[in-house]
Scaffold this motif. Structure first.
Motif, PDB file in Angstrom:
ATOM      1  N   LYS A 216       0.731  -1.146   0.186  1.00  0.00           N
ATOM      2  CA  LYS A 216      -0.112  -0.023   0.024  1.00  0.00           C
ATOM      3  C   LYS A 216       0.808   1.242   0.140  1.00  0.00           C
ATOM      4  O   LYS A 216       1.090   1.877  -1.128  1.00  0.00           O
ATOM      5  N   ALA A 217       1.450   1.433   1.286  1.00  0.00           N
ATOM      6  CA  ALA A 217       2.138   2.896   1.385  1.00  0.00           C
ATOM      7  C   ALA A 217       3.309   2.920   0.535  1.00  0.00           C
ATOM      8  O   ALA A 217       3.707   4.117   0.183  1.00  0.00           O
ATOM      9  N   TYR A 218       3.902   1.677   0.142  1.00  0.00           N
ATOM     10  CA  TYR A 218       5.330   1.723  -0.490  1.00  0.00           C
ATOM     11  C   TYR A 218       5.216   1.251  -1.846  1.00  0.00           C
ATOM     12  O   TYR A 218       6.217   0.962  -2.719  1.00  0.00           O
ATOM     13  N   ALA A 219       4.015   1.202  -2.407  1.00  0.00           N
ATOM     14  CA  ALA A 219       3.533   0.954  -3.927  1.00  0.00           C
ATOM     15  C   ALA A 219       4.221  -0.210  -4.453  1.00  0.00           C
ATOM     16  O   ALA A 219       4.561  -0.168  -5.461  1.00  0.00           O
ATOM     17  N   ALA A 255      11.987  -4.519  -3.146  1.00  0.00           N
ATOM     18  CA  ALA A 255      11.696  -3.986  -1.778  1.00  0.00           C
ATOM     19  C   ALA A 255      12.807  -3.295  -1.091  1.00  0.00           C
ATOM     20  O   ALA A 255      12.691  -2.018  -0.582  1.00  0.00           O
ATOM     21  N   LEU A 256      14.274  -3.726  -1.292  1.00  0.00           N
ATOM     22  CA  LEU A 256      15.335  -2.969  -0.669  1.00  0.00           C
ATOM     23  C   LEU A 256      15.415  -1.593  -1.289  1.00  0.00           C
ATOM     24  O   LEU A 256      15.778  -0.775  -0.565  1.00  0.00           O
ATOM     25  N   ALA A 263      13.739   6.781  -1.303  1.00  0.00           N
ATOM     26  CA  ALA A 263      12.415   6.331  -1.677  1.00  0.00           C
ATOM     27  C   ALA A 263      11.606   6.370  -0.621  1.00  0.00           C
ATOM     28  O   ALA A 263      10.256   6.527  -1.034  1.00  0.00           O
ATOM     29  N   VAL A 264      11.965   6.170   0.607  1.00  0.00           N
ATOM     30  CA  VAL A 264      11.027   6.321   1.891  1.00  0.00           C
ATOM     31  C   VAL A 264      10.600   7.811   2.113  1.00  0.00           C
ATOM     32  O   VAL A 264       9.306   7.967   2.202  1.00  0.00           O
ATOM     33  N   GLY A 268       6.844   8.827   2.050  1.00  0.00           N
ATOM     34  CA  GLY A 268       6.102   9.738   2.799  1.00  0.00           C
ATOM     35  C   GLY A 268       5.519  10.792   2.301  1.00  0.00           C
ATOM     36  O   GLY A 268       4.152  11.410   2.621  1.00  0.00           O
ATOM     37  N   LYS A 269       5.874  11.508   1.214  1.00  0.00           N
ATOM     38  CA  LYS A 269       5.255  12.701   0.749  1.00  0.00           C
ATOM     39  C   LYS A 269       3.908  12.314   0.192  1.00  0.00           C
ATOM     40  O   LYS A 269       2.932  12.890   0.158  1.00  0.00           O
ATOM     41  N   ARG A 270       3.887  11.096  -0.619  1.00  0.00           N
ATOM     42  CA  ARG A 270       2.693  10.705  -1.428  1.00  0.00           C
ATOM     43  C   ARG A 270       1.624  10.258  -0.357  1.00  0.00           C
ATOM     44  O   ARG A 270       0.485  10.444  -0.687  1.00  0.00           O
TER      45      ARG A 270
END
Length: 362
Positions: A216-219, A255-256, A263-264, A268-270
């Protein structure tokens, strides 16, 4: 035997599982132990896909443990949250004897996994409020005292209803279930909520399990990377009954990369944009004629009741906007679940609904 292991199926407590070629973590230069191809595929982009992957990639496991603030031995990487749900039902429920308790309307995989395993299924429906749903903790405790429940699955933020459980509610349930059942808190949408993660209670309760995902949050929904966070002894049991190689090498690499600092920061901005957009879309929907109720939500979606949900669904499809039809659920016979998209996608939704535009994100 005491603690959470006493709740595990007796035939699985000492089950060693399949000893895969990579599980022994041997070190060498010439790999002749797994019947693999010695040559890389022409399609391989440098990931050594001719070799089996690490069952639990160490670098990714360490990064996920850091992300969620837990010790590495409390975390197991899974193929999304779905695999974690399935493994837990298999580990604790004997067919026809042990039960799973859910609070509908809820995520459908809990009931699906229970049915596939032949587990008993018990329900304590959520309470439908004017603006939000809530868990009937008292009724849940009564049922737990009367039925052979081994697992309780609760989603927080809840899908599709949108509310989150408080730490006080989770503690009350985990306390009442200690020595009798395992409480599983599915935090697939946890990043969107301001409520603390249930993982803060893991030191207090060995019968508590937390599920997380990068979908979800990390697309990374297409990469299928989730986590089960639990007592180390339970993690060991789940690893023994899991598939030998649950984490494909490309998924681990993606994932890494998605969890690198830059990327984090983007994620967070999105995420913050999604929260602003969620409130904008909710305000627009609440201006519509024919609306029965748009529930408050702390996830990246809204559950909405319409006086003519069939017409709304058809109107959206005609405009190329696809939402989740919830009407097969008896408790949601007039409801649609609407995911929060980009500002442009949300504009398309609002226009298709004929709702009043409430401004755009800059």
């Amino acid at each position: 035997m005491s603690g959470v292991l006493a709740l595990v199926r007796e035939d699985l407590r000492d089950f060693a599982g399949y000893a895969s070629a990579r599980r022994a973590q041997l070190i060498g230069n010439v790999w002749l132990n797994a019947n693999e191809s010695p040559w890389s595929s022409p399609a391989d982009s440098g990931l050594s896909l001719n070799r089996y992957p690490e069952p639990q990639p160490p670098a990714l496991r360490a990064r996920l443990a850091e992300l969620y603030g837990v010790a590495e031995d409390r975390l197991m990487i899974t193929r999304g949250s779905d695999e974690g749900i399935d493994l837990l039902v298999r580990a604790f429920c004997r067919a026809g004897r042990d039960g799973v308790l859910i609070a509908p309307p809820s995520f459908g995989m809990y009931a699906v996994c229970a049915r596939v395993q032949g587990a008993l299924l018990f329900e304590v429906p959520l309470r439908d409020g004017d603006r939000a749903w809530s868990l009937d903790v008292a009724a849940m405790l009564v049922l737990l005292a009367q039925q052979p429940v081994k697992l309780v699955f609760l989603c927080s933020p809840a899908n599709p209803t949108g509310q989150a459980l408080s730490i006080a509610e989770i503690r009350e349930l985990a306390t009442a279930m200690r020595g009798r059942a395992v409480l599983v808190i599915d935090e697939a949408y946890g990043e969107f909520s301001s409520v603390d993660s249930a993982s803060s209670l893991l030191d207090e309760f060995d019968n508590l399990v937390v599920l997380r995902t990068l979908s979800k949050a990390y697309a990374l929904a297409g990469a299928r990377v989730g986590s089960v966070i639990a007592a180390p002894a339970l993690i060991a049991v789940l690893r023994n009954i899991a598939a030998p190689y649950p984490v494909p090498a490309p998924s681990a690499a993606l994932a890494l990369a998605a969890l690198a600092p830059e990327a984090v920061a983007i994620a967070g901005k999105r995420l913050r944009t999604s929260l602003v957009e969620r409130d904008r879309v909710a305000a627009a929907i609440r201006s519509m004629p024919g609306l029965i109720r748009c529930y408050d939500s702390v996830g990246n979606y809204l559950l909405v009741r319409f006086s003519d949900a069939d017409a709304i669904f058809a109107r959206l499809l005609a405009a190329g906007v696809v939402v989740r039809d919830m009407r097969a659920n008896p408790a949601l016979a007039d409801a649609l679940r609407i995911s929060i998209g980009s500002p442009e996608e949300n504009d398309a939704l609002i226009n298709a609904l004929g709702a009043e535009a409430m401004g755009k994100v800059a």
